[in-house]
Design a protein around this motif. Sequence first.
Motif, PDB file in Angstrom:
ATOM      1  N   ALA A   1      10.611  28.014 -14.028  1.00  0.00           N
ATOM      2  CA  ALA A   1       9.315  28.170 -12.715  1.00  0.00           C
ATOM      3  C   ALA A   1       9.139  29.728 -12.577  1.00  0.00           C
ATOM      4  O   ALA A   1       7.768  30.264 -12.566  1.00  0.00           O
ATOM      5  N   GLN A   2      10.156  30.298 -12.764  1.00  0.00           N
ATOM      6  CA  GLN A   2      10.017  32.220 -12.348  1.00  0.00           C
ATOM      7  C   GLN A   2       9.273  32.509 -13.626  1.00  0.00           C
ATOM      8  O   GLN A   2       8.279  33.332 -13.482  1.00  0.00           O
ATOM      9  N   LEU A   3       9.389  32.144 -14.754  1.00  0.00           N
ATOM     10  CA  LEU A   3       8.972  32.569 -15.914  1.00  0.00           C
ATOM     11  C   LEU A   3       7.311  32.399 -15.911  1.00  0.00           C
ATOM     12  O   LEU A   3       6.556  33.215 -16.257  1.00  0.00           O
ATOM     13  N   GLU A   4       6.866  31.042 -15.523  1.00  0.00           N
ATOM     14  CA  GLU A   4       5.619  30.544 -15.310  1.00  0.00           C
ATOM     15  C   GLU A   4       5.004  31.693 -14.193  1.00  0.00           C
ATOM     16  O   GLU A   4       3.822  31.792 -14.508  1.00  0.00           O
ATOM     17  N   GLY A   5       5.673  31.795 -13.089  1.00  0.00           N
ATOM     18  CA  GLY A   5       5.186  32.968 -12.189  1.00  0.00           C
ATOM     19  C   GLY A   5       4.723  34.042 -12.664  1.00  0.00           C
ATOM     20  O   GLY A   5       3.847  34.937 -12.646  1.00  0.00           O
ATOM     21  N   ILE A   6       5.740  34.850 -13.675  1.00  0.00           N
ATOM     22  CA  ILE A   6       5.466  36.070 -14.159  1.00  0.00           C
ATOM     23  C   ILE A   6       4.536  35.999 -15.187  1.00  0.00           C
ATOM     24  O   ILE A   6       3.768  36.885 -15.400  1.00  0.00           O
TER      25      ILE A   6
ATOM     26  N   ALA B   1      -8.653  39.400  -8.167  1.00  0.00           N
ATOM     27  CA  ALA B   1      -7.856  38.114  -8.867  1.00  0.00           C
ATOM     28  C   ALA B   1      -6.868  37.436  -7.928  1.00  0.00           C
ATOM     29  O   ALA B   1      -6.208  36.492  -8.324  1.00  0.00           O
ATOM     30  N   GLY B   2      -6.564  38.116  -6.715  1.00  0.00           N
ATOM     31  CA  GLY B   2      -5.616  37.630  -5.866  1.00  0.00           C
ATOM     32  C   GLY B   2      -4.307  38.310  -5.972  1.00  0.00           C
ATOM     33  O   GLY B   2      -3.201  37.820  -5.396  1.00  0.00           O
ATOM     34  N   GLY B   3      -4.259  39.470  -6.555  1.00  0.00           N
ATOM     35  CA  GLY B   3      -2.928  40.098  -6.864  1.00  0.00           C
ATOM     36  C   GLY B   3      -2.841  41.539  -6.029  1.00  0.00           C
ATOM     37  O   GLY B   3      -3.935  41.553  -5.177  1.00  0.00           O
ATOM     38  N   VAL B   4      -1.917  42.043  -6.206  1.00  0.00           N
ATOM     39  CA  VAL B   4      -1.679  43.226  -5.401  1.00  0.00           C
ATOM     40  C   VAL B   4      -1.256  44.377  -6.605  1.00  0.00           C
ATOM     41  O   VAL B   4      -0.344  43.980  -7.416  1.00  0.00           O
ATOM     42  N   PRO B   5      -1.651  45.598  -6.604  1.00  0.00           N
ATOM     43  CA  PRO B   5      -1.282  46.510  -7.699  1.00  0.00           C
ATOM     44  C   PRO B   5       0.257  47.011  -7.198  1.00  0.00           C
ATOM     45  O   PRO B   5       0.302  47.600  -6.100  1.00  0.00           O
ATOM     46  N   ALA B   6       1.186  46.809  -8.257  1.00  0.00           N
ATOM     47  CA  ALA B   6       2.655  46.994  -7.749  1.00  0.00           C
ATOM     48  C   ALA B   6       2.844  48.771  -7.609  1.00  0.00           C
ATOM     49  O   ALA B   6       3.769  48.769  -6.557  1.00  0.00           O
ATOM     50  N   PRO B   7       2.130  49.456  -8.119  1.00  0.00           N
ATOM     51  CA  PRO B   7       2.223  51.037  -7.919  1.00  0.00           C
ATOM     52  C   PRO B   7       1.879  51.259  -6.379  1.00  0.00           C
ATOM     53  O   PRO B   7       2.754  52.297  -5.874  1.00  0.00           O
ATOM     54  N   LEU B   8       1.080  50.681  -5.927  1.00  0.00           N
ATOM     55  CA  LEU B   8       0.491  51.114  -4.625  1.00  0.00           C
ATOM     56  C   LEU B   8       1.766  51.202  -3.239  1.00  0.00           C
ATOM     57  O   LEU B   8       2.032  49.976  -3.199  1.00  0.00           O
ATOM     58  N   ASN B   9       1.959  52.464  -2.869  1.00  0.00           N
ATOM     59  CA  ASN B   9       3.130  52.509  -1.990  1.00  0.00           C
ATOM     60  C   ASN B   9       4.490  52.161  -2.384  1.00  0.00           C
ATOM     61  O   ASN B   9       5.365  52.318  -1.809  1.00  0.00           O
ATOM     62  N   TYR B  10       4.811  52.167  -3.795  1.00  0.00           N
ATOM     63  CA  TYR B  10       5.766  51.882  -4.231  1.00  0.00           C
ATOM     64  C   TYR B  10       6.595  53.204  -4.164  1.00  0.00           C
ATOM     65  O   TYR B  10       6.416  54.044  -4.967  1.00  0.00           O
TER      66      TYR B  10
ATOM     67  N   TYR C   1       1.681  39.071  -8.389  1.00  0.00           N
ATOM     68  CA  TYR C   1       0.771  37.959  -8.091  1.00  0.00           C
ATOM     69  C   TYR C   1       1.943  36.748  -7.702  1.00  0.00           C
ATOM     70  O   TYR C   1       2.689  36.600  -8.231  1.00  0.00           O
ATOM     71  N   ASN C   2       1.444  36.323  -6.399  1.00  0.00           N
ATOM     72  CA  ASN C   2       2.556  35.201  -5.756  1.00  0.00           C
ATOM     73  C   ASN C   2       3.927  35.467  -5.658  1.00  0.00           C
ATOM     74  O   ASN C   2       4.838  34.655  -6.043  1.00  0.00           O
ATOM     75  N   GLY C   3       3.951  36.961  -5.543  1.00  0.00           N
ATOM     76  CA  GLY C   3       5.634  37.500  -5.640  1.00  0.00           C
ATOM     77  C   GLY C   3       6.122  37.906  -6.859  1.00  0.00           C
ATOM     78  O   GLY C   3       7.380  38.299  -7.008  1.00  0.00           O
TER      79      GLY C   3
ATOM     80  N   GLY D   1      14.132  45.728 -16.479  1.00  0.00           N
ATOM     81  CA  GLY D   1      13.943  44.203 -16.078  1.00  0.00           C
ATOM     82  C   GLY D   1      12.879  44.257 -15.155  1.00  0.00           C
ATOM     83  O   GLY D   1      12.575  45.263 -14.577  1.00  0.00           O
ATOM     84  N   VAL D   2      12.067  43.008 -15.061  1.00  0.00           N
ATOM     85  CA  VAL D   2      10.894  42.973 -14.136  1.00  0.00           C
ATOM     86  C   VAL D   2      10.720  41.558 -13.980  1.00  0.00           C
ATOM     87  O   VAL D   2      11.180  40.670 -14.706  1.00  0.00           O
ATOM     88  N   GLY D   3       9.885  40.973 -13.011  1.00  0.00           N
ATOM     89  CA  GLY D   3       9.544  39.817 -12.636  1.00  0.00           C
ATOM     90  C   GLY D   3       9.798  39.418 -11.227  1.00  0.00           C
ATOM     91  O   GLY D   3       8.809  38.962 -10.669  1.00  0.00           O
ATOM     92  N   LEU D   4      10.986  39.472 -10.414  1.00  0.00           N
ATOM     93  CA  LEU D   4      11.161  39.171  -9.136  1.00  0.00           C
ATOM     94  C   LEU D   4      10.898  40.325  -8.266  1.00  0.00           C
ATOM     95  O   LEU D   4      10.753  40.486  -7.175  1.00  0.00           O
ATOM     96  N   GLN D   5      11.278  41.568  -8.945  1.00  0.00           N
ATOM     97  CA  GLN D   5      11.000  42.800  -8.215  1.00  0.00           C
ATOM     98  C   GLN D   5      10.347  43.618  -9.481  1.00  0.00           C
ATOM     99  O   GLN D   5      10.114  43.431 -10.563  1.00  0.00           O
TER     100      GLN D   5
END
Length: 260
Positions: A19-24, A62-71, A111-113, A181-185
């Motif tokens: 399920a996590q892989l599908e989310g990523i 597309a319903g996402g958030v740019p990860a770098p913004l305020n990272y 996207y969706n966490g 590594g990447v995916g949940l964070q």
Amino acid sequence: MTRRKRILKTGNVLVKSTAQLEGIRESGRINTAVLDYVQEHICAGISTEEIDRWVYEQTTRAGGVPAPLNYEGFPKSVCTSRNQVVCHGIPNEKEILKEGDIINVDVSTIYNGYFSDASRMFCIGDVSEDKKRLVQAAKEAVQAGLLEVKPWKPLGDMGHAVHMYAMSRGYSVVEEIGGHGVGLQFHEEPWVSYVAAKGTGEIMVPGLVFTIEPMINMGGPEVYVDDSNGWTVYTEDGMPSAQWEVTVAVTQDGYEILTR
Ligand code: MF3
Ligand code: CO
């Protein structure tokens, strides 16, 4: 990311569920679409700030958030790294793309966490043969790494292959900054080196998701961080640097590219 940042991260889960892989994967689809948009529109005469606007607009639409913004205080939605900038270039209105530039656009999406991460190089107009060759070799270095991504092999085999390939083309590889590594964070274990020794590092187990994003320098491997913003990394010798990045998942019999 740097080793220093790795130490600050805790509680990371290395192996992803189906399920996590599908989310990523879904996050990666948006990330790829945003990079495709940049690829269609990038040209001489625009500012890197304009690229930042595109990335923000396309990602949020597309319903996402740019990860770098305020990272960790990063002020923009994307990294734009031109010529001798190795990585973490900060888009701005005054930096105008001109013929002969090479530029890395590094897009990361939540996207969706779920997090995904990829970057491409772009050649602006007529680019010198030297720079074209560097850009092409950096792309091929990622391919050389991918060929080593197989379950139950150590991660160092992948990094070693990248390094050998870059050296065979007469280039050097940045040592202090690697993938992750990447995916949940955004940035998870493991830290991924592209100058690793064969037979070292974490074992690539199915469900491990990480980035292959070597920074390939035309000159020496030495880099420094811009004191004025704490982010932007330059080559010490002022020679150009190139980087392509993919997010990859280890599968039962090899790998799956989740975004490119
Ligand atoms: N792919 C880059 C990395 O993992 C993206 C960095 S975005 C920043 O280092 F916000 F951290 F700069
Ligand atoms: Co990355």
